[in-house]
Scaffold this motif. Sequence first.
Motif, PDB file in Angstrom:
ATOM      1  N   PRO A   1      17.921 -32.095   2.859  1.00  0.00           N
ATOM      2  CA  PRO A   1      19.335 -31.728   2.698  1.00  0.00           C
ATOM      3  C   PRO A   1      19.591 -30.227   2.715  1.00  0.00           C
ATOM      4  CG  PRO A   1      18.745 -33.472   1.168  1.00  0.00           C
ATOM      5  CD  PRO A   1      17.471 -32.987   1.764  1.00  0.00           C
ATOM      6  N   ARG A   2      18.570 -29.419   2.453  1.00  0.00           N
ATOM      7  CA  ARG A   2      18.754 -27.964   2.416  1.00  0.00           C
ATOM      8  C   ARG A   2      18.209 -27.286   3.671  1.00  0.00           C
ATOM      9  NH1 ARG A   2      20.517 -25.707  -1.891  1.00  0.00           N
ATOM     10  NH2 ARG A   2      19.453 -23.734  -1.486  1.00  0.00           N
ATOM     11  N   LEU A   3      18.030 -28.043   4.752  1.00  0.00           N
ATOM     12  CA  LEU A   3      17.507 -27.477   5.997  1.00  0.00           C
ATOM     13  C   LEU A   3      18.395 -26.348   6.516  1.00  0.00           C
ATOM     14  CD1 LEU A   3      15.551 -27.533   8.420  1.00  0.00           C
ATOM     15  CD2 LEU A   3      17.052 -29.227   9.467  1.00  0.00           C
ATOM     16  N   GLY A   4      19.714 -26.573   6.555  1.00  0.00           N
ATOM     17  CA  GLY A   4      20.628 -25.555   7.074  1.00  0.00           C
ATOM     18  C   GLY A   4      20.585 -24.282   6.258  1.00  0.00           C
ATOM     19  N   VAL A   5      20.590 -24.428   4.918  1.00  0.00           N
ATOM     20  CA  VAL A   5      20.542 -23.265   4.025  1.00  0.00           C
ATOM     21  C   VAL A   5      19.237 -22.498   4.236  1.00  0.00           C
ATOM     22  CG1 VAL A   5      20.432 -22.537   1.612  1.00  0.00           C
ATOM     23  CG2 VAL A   5      22.035 -24.338   2.314  1.00  0.00           C
ATOM     24  N   ALA A   6      18.123 -23.239   4.316  1.00  0.00           N
ATOM     25  CA  ALA A   6      16.827 -22.600   4.494  1.00  0.00           C
ATOM     26  C   ALA A   6      16.743 -21.889   5.843  1.00  0.00           C
ATOM     27  CB  ALA A   6      15.709 -23.638   4.378  1.00  0.00           C
ATOM     28  N   THR A   7      17.353 -22.468   6.874  1.00  0.00           N
ATOM     29  CA  THR A   7      17.342 -21.842   8.200  1.00  0.00           C
ATOM     30  C   THR A   7      18.092 -20.520   8.173  1.00  0.00           C
ATOM     31  OG1 THR A   7      17.246 -24.020   9.268  1.00  0.00           O
ATOM     32  CG2 THR A   7      17.933 -22.156  10.630  1.00  0.00           C
ATOM     33  N   ASP A   8      19.261 -20.514   7.540  1.00  0.00           N
ATOM     34  CA  ASP A   8      20.037 -19.270   7.436  1.00  0.00           C
ATOM     35  C   ASP A   8      19.259 -18.213   6.661  1.00  0.00           C
ATOM     36  OD1 ASP A   8      22.092 -20.409   8.834  1.00  0.00           O
ATOM     37  OD2 ASP A   8      23.259 -20.967   7.055  1.00  0.00           O
ATOM     38  N   ARG A   9      18.587 -18.640   5.603  1.00  0.00           N
ATOM     39  CA  ARG A   9      17.832 -17.692   4.793  1.00  0.00           C
ATOM     40  C   ARG A   9      16.654 -17.124   5.584  1.00  0.00           C
ATOM     41  NH1 ARG A   9      17.163 -20.723   0.302  1.00  0.00           N
ATOM     42  NH2 ARG A   9      19.165 -19.942  -0.436  1.00  0.00           N
ATOM     43  N   ALA A  10      15.947 -17.995   6.297  1.00  0.00           N
ATOM     44  CA  ALA A  10      14.813 -17.525   7.103  1.00  0.00           C
ATOM     45  C   ALA A  10      15.267 -16.566   8.198  1.00  0.00           C
ATOM     46  CB  ALA A  10      14.084 -18.722   7.717  1.00  0.00           C
ATOM     47  N   ARG A  11      16.465 -16.829   8.750  1.00  0.00           N
ATOM     48  CA  ARG A  11      16.990 -15.937   9.790  1.00  0.00           C
ATOM     49  C   ARG A  11      17.300 -14.550   9.197  1.00  0.00           C
ATOM     50  NH1 ARG A  11      20.115 -19.223  11.907  1.00  0.00           N
ATOM     51  NH2 ARG A  11      19.098 -19.604  13.907  1.00  0.00           N
ATOM     52  N   ARG A  12      17.859 -14.505   7.992  1.00  0.00           N
ATOM     53  CA  ARG A  12      18.146 -13.213   7.372  1.00  0.00           C
ATOM     54  C   ARG A  12      16.852 -12.471   7.049  1.00  0.00           C
ATOM     55  NH1 ARG A  12      22.064 -16.348   4.648  1.00  0.00           N
ATOM     56  NH2 ARG A  12      20.779 -16.445   2.774  1.00  0.00           N
ATOM     57  N   LEU A  13      15.852 -13.202   6.614  1.00  0.00           N
ATOM     58  CA  LEU A  13      14.552 -12.569   6.342  1.00  0.00           C
ATOM     59  C   LEU A  13      13.944 -12.015   7.628  1.00  0.00           C
ATOM     60  CD1 LEU A  13      13.078 -15.241   3.900  1.00  0.00           C
ATOM     61  CD2 LEU A  13      13.681 -12.885   3.303  1.00  0.00           C
ATOM     62  N   ALA A  14      14.045 -12.774   8.719  1.00  0.00           N
ATOM     63  CA  ALA A  14      13.493 -12.315   9.995  1.00  0.00           C
ATOM     64  C   ALA A  14      14.166 -11.026  10.455  1.00  0.00           C
ATOM     65  CB  ALA A  14      13.643 -13.402  11.059  1.00  0.00           C
ATOM     66  N   ALA A  15      15.470 -10.890  10.163  1.00  0.00           N
ATOM     67  CA  ALA A  15      16.197  -9.686  10.569  1.00  0.00           C
ATOM     68  C   ALA A  15      15.664  -8.444   9.855  1.00  0.00           C
ATOM     69  CB  ALA A  15      17.690  -9.851  10.278  1.00  0.00           C
ATOM     70  N   ARG A  16      14.995  -8.640   8.713  1.00  0.00           N
ATOM     71  CA  ARG A  16      14.428  -7.531   7.956  1.00  0.00           C
ATOM     72  C   ARG A  16      13.024  -7.170   8.417  1.00  0.00           C
ATOM     73  NH1 ARG A  16      16.238  -6.490   3.001  1.00  0.00           N
ATOM     74  NH2 ARG A  16      14.097  -6.258   2.231  1.00  0.00           N
ATOM     75  N   ALA A  17      12.409  -8.024   9.222  1.00  0.00           N
ATOM     76  CA  ALA A  17      11.011  -7.836   9.610  1.00  0.00           C
ATOM     77  C   ALA A  17      10.876  -6.823  10.732  1.00  0.00           C
ATOM     78  CB  ALA A  17      10.407  -9.172  10.035  1.00  0.00           C
ATOM     79  N   GLU A  18       9.699  -6.210  10.802  1.00  0.00           N
ATOM     80  CA  GLU A  18       9.348  -5.369  11.940  1.00  0.00           C
ATOM     81  C   GLU A  18       8.881  -6.280  13.074  1.00  0.00           C
ATOM     82  OE1 GLU A  18       9.708  -2.121  12.128  1.00  0.00           O
ATOM     83  OE2 GLU A  18      10.478  -1.989  10.072  1.00  0.00           O
ATOM     84  N   PRO A  19       8.915  -5.807  14.334  1.00  0.00           N
ATOM     85  CA  PRO A  19       8.399  -6.628  15.443  1.00  0.00           C
ATOM     86  C   PRO A  19       6.951  -7.042  15.194  1.00  0.00           C
ATOM     87  CG  PRO A  19       9.625  -4.767  16.306  1.00  0.00           C
ATOM     88  CD  PRO A  19       9.527  -4.550  14.819  1.00  0.00           C
ATOM     89  N   GLY A  20       6.686  -8.336  15.349  1.00  0.00           N
ATOM     90  CA  GLY A  20       5.346  -8.863  15.110  1.00  0.00           C
ATOM     91  C   GLY A  20       5.044  -9.153  13.650  1.00  0.00           C
ATOM     92  N   GLU A  21       6.021  -8.929  12.752  1.00  0.00           N
ATOM     93  CA  GLU A  21       5.815  -9.122  11.311  1.00  0.00           C
ATOM     94  C   GLU A  21       6.557 -10.376  10.852  1.00  0.00           C
ATOM     95  OE1 GLU A  21       6.622  -6.722   7.104  1.00  0.00           O
ATOM     96  OE2 GLU A  21       7.834  -6.299   8.865  1.00  0.00           O
ATOM     97  N   ALA A  22       6.040 -11.028   9.806  1.00  0.00           N
ATOM     98  CA  ALA A  22       6.705 -12.179   9.198  1.00  0.00           C
ATOM     99  C   ALA A  22       7.035 -11.836   7.743  1.00  0.00           C
ATOM    100  CB  ALA A  22       5.813 -13.414   9.251  1.00  0.00           C
TER     101      ALA A  22
END
Length: 514
Positions: A381-402
């Motif tokens: 049920p929280r797939l959408g919320v988790a996807t949005d959160r992971a996308r925001r985290l990815a925006a903070r990453a350097e290229p090649g970083e997780a």
Amino acid sequence: MRTTVQDIIRRPELQLQLVVDGGEAAMEMPVLWVASSDLTDPTPFLARGHALLTTGRQLGPVDEVSDAEAFAYVDRLRRRGVPALGFGVRVVHSAVPQALIEACQFYGMPLFAVPYRVPFIAVIRNAAELIDASGHRRGAWALAAARAISLAALRPQSLEAVLGELYRRLGRPVLLIDALGRVQLARGIDRGEAMDVAQAEAAAILARGRRSSATITVPVPTGPVVLSMQTIGRDGELRAVLVLGGEHRVDSAEQTVVTTAVALAGLALEQGREARRLRGWLRAAVWRSLERGDPVFARRIMRAAGVRVPGEPFRVAVWLGGPTDELIGQLENAYEGGEALAFTVIGDDIVACVPADRCIPLVRSLHTSMQAGVSEPVSLPRLGVATDRARRLAARAEPGEAVVLDEVGAEGGLLTLLVGPDAEDLARANLQPLMDHDLAHGTALVGALAAWLAANGNVEAAARRAGLHRHTLRDRVTRAGHVLGRDLDSADTRADLWLSLRTVGVADADTLEL
């Protein structure tokens, strides 16, 4: 299959006498024709695979051949690709000159004596008959090999089956380099200089984007390797480069077989491309149904397609921007290797849900220049919320970083998610009046406020930490409140100022002059 040096020398009616065998490999070298010449340098009139007959007239006086002359002569023939040398005795020289024997031994070139009673034309005619007969046999072999490769294309994993059959039929190393320059399949060849050269040359061919072929020779410690390369696919849509190794170039019969294999490999790659497109559609449909909270439909599709279903709880990983093909290939390989994951492409991004205990190791194992973010463990049920959160985290990453949410929390808590250019600007705006006052009056109100907030408003503890008398610290904190025009008894104000101090990096009283 081919006419070899050994086949010609063993012809009983010619009674040729082997003087230097040059080793097993030399005796098995193919002979495409036999020519005769007494020129000092006949190589301009010879092709690779042409054996040579000579009376030795060009080598010097009768029975007096110098070592230098003999070695230079044989070396020229060797570099031209002459597989063997026949010497007619008792025409000019009474026997095969010793210098010539030593030169052939040194260069590993087969040398045979032609008796006086055997004319050169008889040797040439016999060789022509052998070559003609082997040509018919070679044609039959090529037909049978092409048929076997065509049947292999009907098997599951048709690309691997076709190239495996090509390897067995030709007895040559086979290498398939995909459109991204990666080794997709290798048979009979290990990682080494020859493979590195093949990849580099294939990358150059693929970059040009035009159908082509090339033959290059790679010097390696065990002897030169000839690489025959041919593109698979249409101009502008090259799918791969097929590389064949060996000690010599691909002959016409082998090329017939290779052409069949290239056509069938191209078809298999196109089919694979269509299968990948369908898999992409399937993944997108599954993901949409999961996002809509309809796991029953998603699981029904996945079971029908034989796809493993990620178990709960799972984490969501998102990769932003960049070349997606390479990462999709890695995710497909991971799935085929046993990972239970669902993933799809959304715009230029890739999203995946992976069982929580496997997600982080999987993401860390992938090689990509894309930015990645990984959510906390969640249920469907929280797939959408988790996807949005992971996308925001990815925006903070350097290229090649997780960036993984759990690790962010462990390193700096909620503040690490709030820090950014806008947050820093606001923090400095909040503290600027206090900083300006300290600069103008030589006070240390910023440090006093930081020590007090770090001690959660406890004046005694803050004073001990700052090395000040408690009255001095209290006075400075009071003045700080007046300068800022803020109510320091408000929890909201204290939190705002503390976050501002942390954001601009002056929240540690140990580093401040108080």
